[in-house]
Design a protein around this motif. Structure first.
Motif, PDB file in Angstrom:
ATOM      1  N   ALA A  34      22.894  46.329 -75.516  1.00  0.00           N
ATOM      2  CA  ALA A  34      23.854  45.481 -76.237  1.00  0.00           C
ATOM      3  C   ALA A  34      23.573  45.657 -77.726  1.00  0.00           C
ATOM      4  CB  ALA A  34      23.699  44.026 -75.818  1.00  0.00           C
ATOM      5  N   ASP A  35      24.331  46.533 -78.364  1.00  0.00           N
ATOM      6  CA  ASP A  35      24.076  46.908 -79.751  1.00  0.00           C
ATOM      7  C   ASP A  35      24.711  45.938 -80.736  1.00  0.00           C
ATOM      8  OD1 ASP A  35      22.709  49.532 -79.349  1.00  0.00           O
ATOM      9  OD2 ASP A  35      24.586  49.960 -78.306  1.00  0.00           O
ATOM     10  N   ASN A  36      24.129  45.847 -81.929  1.00  0.00           N
ATOM     11  CA  ASN A  36      24.677  45.095 -83.055  1.00  0.00           C
ATOM     12  C   ASN A  36      24.608  46.036 -84.259  1.00  0.00           C
ATOM     13  OD1 ASN A  36      25.504  43.291 -84.962  1.00  0.00           O
ATOM     14  ND2 ASN A  36      23.857  41.820 -84.625  1.00  0.00           N
ATOM     15  N   ILE A  37      25.657  46.846 -84.409  1.00  0.00           N
ATOM     16  CA  ILE A  37      25.663  47.935 -85.382  1.00  0.00           C
ATOM     17  C   ILE A  37      26.512  47.548 -86.590  1.00  0.00           C
ATOM     18  CG2 ILE A  37      26.351  50.334 -85.790  1.00  0.00           C
ATOM     19  CD1 ILE A  37      25.899  50.794 -82.755  1.00  0.00           C
ATOM     20  N   THR A  38      25.970  47.786 -87.785  1.00  0.00           N
ATOM     21  CA  THR A  38      26.700  47.572 -89.030  1.00  0.00           C
ATOM     22  C   THR A  38      26.678  48.862 -89.830  1.00  0.00           C
ATOM     23  OG1 THR A  38      26.054  45.247 -89.075  1.00  0.00           O
ATOM     24  CG2 THR A  38      26.856  46.194 -91.135  1.00  0.00           C
ATOM     25  N   ILE A  39      27.862  49.292 -90.277  1.00  0.00           N
ATOM     26  CA  ILE A  39      27.985  50.477 -91.123  1.00  0.00           C
ATOM     27  C   ILE A  39      28.543  50.012 -92.458  1.00  0.00           C
ATOM     28  CG2 ILE A  39      28.980  52.785 -91.386  1.00  0.00           C
ATOM     29  CD1 ILE A  39      29.289  51.356 -88.022  1.00  0.00           C
ATOM     30  N   GLY A  40      27.875  50.347 -93.552  1.00  0.00           N
ATOM     31  CA  GLY A  40      28.325  49.919 -94.870  1.00  0.00           C
ATOM     32  C   GLY A  40      27.974  50.945 -95.931  1.00  0.00           C
ATOM     33  N   ARG A  41      28.235  50.587 -97.173  1.00  0.00           N
ATOM     34  CA  ARG A  41      27.860  51.433 -98.317  1.00  0.00           C
ATOM     35  C   ARG A  41      26.880  50.663 -99.190  1.00  0.00           C
ATOM     36  NH1 ARG A  41      31.039  56.117 -99.718  1.00  0.00           N
ATOM     37  NH2 ARG A  41      32.924  56.196 -98.466  1.00  0.00           N
ATOM     38  N   SER A  42      25.913  51.386 -99.699  1.00  0.00           N
ATOM     39  CA  SER A  42      24.948  50.820-100.628  1.00  0.00           C
ATOM     40  C   SER A  42      24.628  51.899-101.653  1.00  0.00           C
ATOM     41  CB  SER A  42      23.688  50.376 -99.888  1.00  0.00           C
ATOM     42  OG  SER A  42      22.741  49.865-100.800  1.00  0.00           O
ATOM     43  N   GLY A  43      25.164  51.742-102.873  1.00  0.00           N
ATOM     44  CA  GLY A  43      24.966  52.752-103.902  1.00  0.00           C
ATOM     45  C   GLY A  43      25.533  54.082-103.472  1.00  0.00           C
ATOM     46  N   SER A  44      24.723  55.121-103.483  1.00  0.00           N
ATOM     47  CA  SER A  44      25.184  56.465-103.132  1.00  0.00           C
ATOM     48  C   SER A  44      24.926  56.806-101.661  1.00  0.00           C
ATOM     49  CB  SER A  44      24.507  57.496-104.038  1.00  0.00           C
ATOM     50  OG  SER A  44      23.106  57.428-103.873  1.00  0.00           O
ATOM     51  N   PHE A  45      24.800  55.768-100.822  1.00  0.00           N
ATOM     52  CA  PHE A  45      24.514  55.985 -99.404  1.00  0.00           C
ATOM     53  C   PHE A  45      25.490  55.239 -98.509  1.00  0.00           C
ATOM     54  CE2 PHE A  45      20.427  56.499-101.534  1.00  0.00           C
ATOM     55  CZ  PHE A  45      20.002  57.713-101.013  1.00  0.00           C
ATOM     56  N   VAL A  46      25.716  55.794 -97.329  1.00  0.00           N
ATOM     57  CA  VAL A  46      26.316  55.060 -96.221  1.00  0.00           C
ATOM     58  C   VAL A  46      25.127  54.591 -95.391  1.00  0.00           C
ATOM     59  CG1 VAL A  46      27.744  55.195 -94.146  1.00  0.00           C
ATOM     60  CG2 VAL A  46      28.447  56.400 -96.217  1.00  0.00           C
TER      61      VAL A  46
END
Length: 176
Positions: free
Chosen positions: A46-58
């Motif tokens: 049961a995953d809890n995945i967050t994808i975002g941007r932070s500065g020059s990174f995903v």
């Protein structure tokens, strides 16, 4: 006294397999970046995945699983970071389990939710989401999204902004 110890030993041996069966599922979430596609492959937890941007990174986080990055992505604390300049799109395979996925980026995403009662919250880019078995909740948010709940009943789709195509029993903000 000896009979009591025998009974205790036999009971313990009989219960040991049950403890193994009751332990939580644990799998790894693999993260790779090739030819502009950032791929996230989760296991059957049961995953809890967050994808975002932070500065020059995903950035990718999964609070319910261990992340395994492939170069050029790297581990940074409990997250994986990939160079944003190299990421053009997302490919997410949630695997089995009741998963929660939140994409806060503007990247187009192709998502396979797999089996389980899953929730997907899309970013401002175009999302193409295919549900699996189980009642899925799909929120496209921005972009011209395609939200398909999959083969069973009880799925919910909210297209949000954009011109969205939805296949689900409950549909909100779906133009097609």
């Amino acid at each position: 006294m000896r009979t009591m110890f025998k009974t205790l030993a036999v009971s313990t041996l009989a219960a040991a397999p049950l403890l193994f069966l009751a332990s939580p599922a644990h799998a790894f979430t693999n993260v790779s970046l090739r030819n502009g596609t950032l791929t996230i492959n989760a296991g059957n937890a049961a995953d809890n995945i967050t994808i975002g941007r932070s500065g020059s990174f995903v950035t990718i986080a999964n609070t319910n699983d261990s992340l395994i990055p492939s170069a050029p992505c790297t581990t940074f604390g409990r997250q994986v970071r990939c160079p944003a300049a190299s990421v053009q799109r997302l490919s997410i395979n949630a695997g089995g389990g009741s998963d929660f996925i939140s994409n806060t980026t503007d990247l187009p995403a192709t998502v396979s939710l797999g089996a389980g009662f899953d929730t997907y919250n899309g970013g401002s880019g175009v999302d193409t989401v295919i549900g699996g078995t189980g009642q899925d909740t799909m929120n496209g948010n921005g972009g011209n999204d395609v939200l398909d709940g999959g083969p069973d009943a009880g799925d919910r789709a909210n297209g949000g902004g954009g011109t969205d195509t939805c296949r689900a029993e409950s549909r909100v903000a779906c133009e097609r």
